[in-house]
Design an enzyme around this catalytic site. Structure first.
Site, PDB file in Angstrom:
ATOM      1  N   HIS A 121      50.137  86.797  33.297  1.00 52.11           N
ATOM      2  CA  HIS A 121      49.346  86.832  34.535  1.00 52.11           C
ATOM      3  C   HIS A 121      49.539  88.079  35.380  1.00 52.11           C
ATOM      4  O   HIS A 121      48.852  88.262  36.374  1.00 52.11           O
ATOM      5  CB  HIS A 121      49.649  85.599  35.392  1.00 52.11           C
ATOM      6  CG  HIS A 121      50.973  85.678  36.099  1.00 52.11           C
ATOM      7  ND1 HIS A 121      52.165  85.505  35.446  1.00 52.11           N
ATOM      8  CD2 HIS A 121      51.291  85.937  37.389  1.00 52.11           C
ATOM      9  CE1 HIS A 121      53.165  85.628  36.303  1.00 52.11           C
ATOM     10  NE2 HIS A 121      52.662  85.898  37.492  1.00 52.11           N
TER      11      HIS A 121
HETATM   12  C1  UD1 Z   1      51.323  85.111  42.691  1.00 56.01           C
HETATM   13  C2  UD1 Z   1      52.534  85.991  43.006  1.00 56.01           C
HETATM   14  C3  UD1 Z   1      53.296  86.297  41.726  1.00 56.01           C
HETATM   15  C4  UD1 Z   1      53.645  85.028  40.974  1.00 56.01           C
HETATM   16  C5  UD1 Z   1      52.355  84.235  40.732  1.00 56.01           C
HETATM   17  C6  UD1 Z   1      52.570  82.944  40.003  1.00 56.01           C
HETATM   18  C7  UD1 Z   1      52.256  87.575  44.877  1.00 56.01           C
HETATM   19  C8  UD1 Z   1      52.097  88.981  45.232  1.00 56.01           C
HETATM   20  N1  UD1 Z   1      52.142  87.264  43.578  1.00 56.01           N
HETATM   21  O1  UD1 Z   1      50.453  85.873  41.864  1.00 56.01           O
HETATM   22  O2  UD1 Z   1      54.491  86.967  42.049  1.00 56.01           O
HETATM   23  O3  UD1 Z   1      54.248  85.353  39.755  1.00 56.01           O
HETATM   24  O4  UD1 Z   1      51.780  83.954  42.011  1.00 56.01           O
HETATM   25  O5  UD1 Z   1      51.353  82.339  39.761  1.00 56.01           O
HETATM   26  O6  UD1 Z   1      52.490  86.758  45.737  1.00 56.01           O
HETATM   27  N2  UD1 Z   1      43.954  81.201  42.139  1.00 56.01           N
HETATM   28  C9  UD1 Z   1      43.402  79.984  41.859  1.00 56.01           C
HETATM   29  N3  UD1 Z   1      44.016  78.879  42.357  1.00 56.01           N
HETATM   30  C10 UD1 Z   1      45.134  78.937  43.099  1.00 56.01           C
HETATM   31  C11 UD1 Z   1      45.685  80.197  43.396  1.00 56.01           C
HETATM   32  C12 UD1 Z   1      45.087  81.317  42.905  1.00 56.01           C
HETATM   33  O7  UD1 Z   1      42.398  79.891  41.180  1.00 56.01           O
HETATM   34  O8  UD1 Z   1      45.638  77.874  43.512  1.00 56.01           O
HETATM   35  C13 UD1 Z   1      43.316  82.419  41.603  1.00 56.01           C
HETATM   36  C14 UD1 Z   1      42.516  83.146  42.634  1.00 56.01           C
HETATM   37  O9  UD1 Z   1      41.342  83.558  42.029  1.00 56.01           O
HETATM   38  C15 UD1 Z   1      43.374  84.335  43.000  1.00 56.01           C
HETATM   39  C16 UD1 Z   1      44.173  84.575  41.722  1.00 56.01           C
HETATM   40  O10 UD1 Z   1      44.320  83.300  41.138  1.00 56.01           O
HETATM   41  O11 UD1 Z   1      42.636  85.446  43.392  1.00 56.01           O
HETATM   42  C17 UD1 Z   1      45.507  85.182  41.966  1.00 56.01           C
HETATM   43  O12 UD1 Z   1      46.250  84.410  42.918  1.00 56.01           O
HETATM   44  P1  UD1 Z   1      47.283  85.149  43.912  1.00 56.01           P
HETATM   45  O13 UD1 Z   1      48.015  84.159  44.732  1.00 56.01           O
HETATM   46  O14 UD1 Z   1      46.610  86.265  44.594  1.00 56.01           O
HETATM   47  O15 UD1 Z   1      48.296  85.860  42.928  1.00 56.01           O
HETATM   48  P2  UD1 Z   1      48.960  85.413  41.562  1.00 56.01           P
HETATM   49  O16 UD1 Z   1      48.443  86.337  40.520  1.00 56.01           O
HETATM   50  O17 UD1 Z   1      48.896  83.944  41.315  1.00 56.01           O
END
Ligand code: UD1
Length: 365
Positions: A207
């Site tokens: 991821h």
């Molecule tokens: C975040 C953390 C990362 C961790 C990861 C675990 C930061 C900078 N990054 O990254 O360190 O390893 O979480 O998952 O804080 N999304 C969903 N549903 C959700 C949450 C997110 O669909 O409940 C999708 C959204 O489209 C979003 C993308 O996932 O834009 C990324 O989510 P985000 O929280 O920005 O970062 P992660 O890549 O999950």
């Protein structure tokens, strides 16, 4: 002592749950509020973890959701500051390196509330990772720095953080692993697919933006997985970011056509732990999985050039392989052919880290 225990994203829940449990043993000493920023909000990225880790509904839910880094961090700060001004805690406890960790720490530090950072001092020395920035910021303004390994203590001291603020306590993520391992062994958490046999499959997670945001890197990785799944079945739970990028690049169909590669939605804690403990090998770019495999004694190839958790390489079963398809394939096939790395469990990864943290807080009063 009034404590806010902060969670926001998937890797926070299993680090916070044992602390919550340990604080609740002293109801006359601690008043604990569970604060969820809402950085992760899906059933599969959040709710299921609350249920499985036996955490109650959060006392405060900020509901910030997804967004660009500045936007997400800013929204958390604005919402959390309002809550803190209504009812001020004495200490906040944050874990790990996600945006929620840094955002809430900044709010608290500026309002002269003590900050305790769980998993302090880890450094990848790669500032292109958003997590590295979050670690540096959080550690710089924390009052209690709870570390998982001695190298983290050294990192903090090199950055000028006084020794008195640093507490080597062990790893609360491993507290959860030890606590829930028997439950994860129950039949109902076993992944149901005929191809998935004990020690006969590879579990993949991916991821990191550095791996999934580039079409070229993703293409190379998928070609490697295509070759590997001819030798051993792969199971690949897809993080929402990865799923989105695969669709954007039009590569989702290619993945679906590999006969021995099983794609799933993100899995809950217990189902993932069940798959992890019986896997032959983990191929991952996660932080926590490097630690969990080290404790489980299962080989782990980390698809990154660096790690903030070097102890898993020095003492554990972890090996860094970057995202070069040739290198990943070579190492995977070597392990399939019997060249396994063995390791030992690092000091204080014994299931009692949260209790140590709570003892330290009790003595602070
Ligand atoms: C975040 C953390 C990362 C961790 C990861 C675990 C930061 C900078 N990054 O990254 O360190 O390893 O979480 O998952 O804080 N999304 C969903 N549903 C959700 C949450 C997110 O669909 O409940 C999708 C959204 O489209 C979003 C993308 O996932 O834009 C990324 O989510 P985000 O929280 O920005 O970062 P992660 O890549 O999950």
């Amino acid at each position: 002592m009034k404590i806010d225990l902060i969670v926001g994203a998937r890797p926070n829940y299993m680090k916070a749950a044992p602390i919550y449990r340990a604080l609740k043993k002293y109801p006359t000493e601690f008043q604990c509020r569970l604060v969820h920023t809402g950085q992760h909000y899906d059933e599969k990225m959040s709710h299921i973890f609350f249920k499985e880790l036996e955490l109650p509904q959060p006392d405060i839910f900020l509901g910030v959701g997804s967004g660009l880094h500045g936007e997400q961090t800013g929204k958390i700060m604005i919402s959390y500051e309002k809550e803190v001004l209504k009812d001020k805690p004495d200490v906040i406890l944050v874990a790990g390196d996600v945006n929620s960790t840094a955002a809430c720490s900044l709010v608290a530090a500026k309002l002269h509330i003590k900050v305790g950072h769980v998993e302090a001092g880890l450094r990848s020395r790669d500032r292109s990772m958003p997590e590295e920035i979050n670690r540096i910021v959080t550690d710089g303004i924390s009052d209690y720095l709870f570390t998982t390994s001695r190298d983290a203590d050294d990192n903090l001291q090199q950055e000028g953080i006084p020794k008195e603020k640093i507490f080597f306590v062990g790893n609360t993520m491993i507290d959860s692993l030890n606590y829930y391992l028997p439950k994860a062994g129950e039949e109902k958490y076993r992944f149901n697919d005929k191809r998935i046999l004990k020690r006969g499959y590879i579990l993949v997670t991916l991821h990191r933006p550095s791996n999934v945001d580039s079409a070229e890197t993703m293409k190379g990785l998928l070609e490697t997985f295509a070759t590997i799944q001819n030798r051993m079945p792969i199971i690949f739970p897809l993080h929402p970011r990865t799923q989105k990028m695969l669709a954007t690049f039009g590569m989702d169909k290619q993945l679906a056509q590999m006969p021995n590669l099983i794609i799933t939605e993100p899995l809950g804690y217990l189902e993932f732990l069940s798959l992890q403990k019986d896997a032959f090998l983990l191929l991952t770019d996660s932080g926590g999985i490097q630690e969990e495999t080290t404790v489980l004694g299962i080989p782990c190839l980390t698809m990154r050039e660096n790690t903030e958790r070097p102890i898993t390489v020095w003492e554990g079963t972890n090996e860094l392989v970057g995202n070069d398809p040739k290198r990943i394939l070579e190492r995977t096939l070597a392990i399939i052919d019997g060249e396994k790395k063995t390791g030992k469990i690092p000091d204080l990864w014994d299931g009692h880290a949260a209790e140590r943290i709570v003892e330290i807080l009790r003595n602070m009063k």
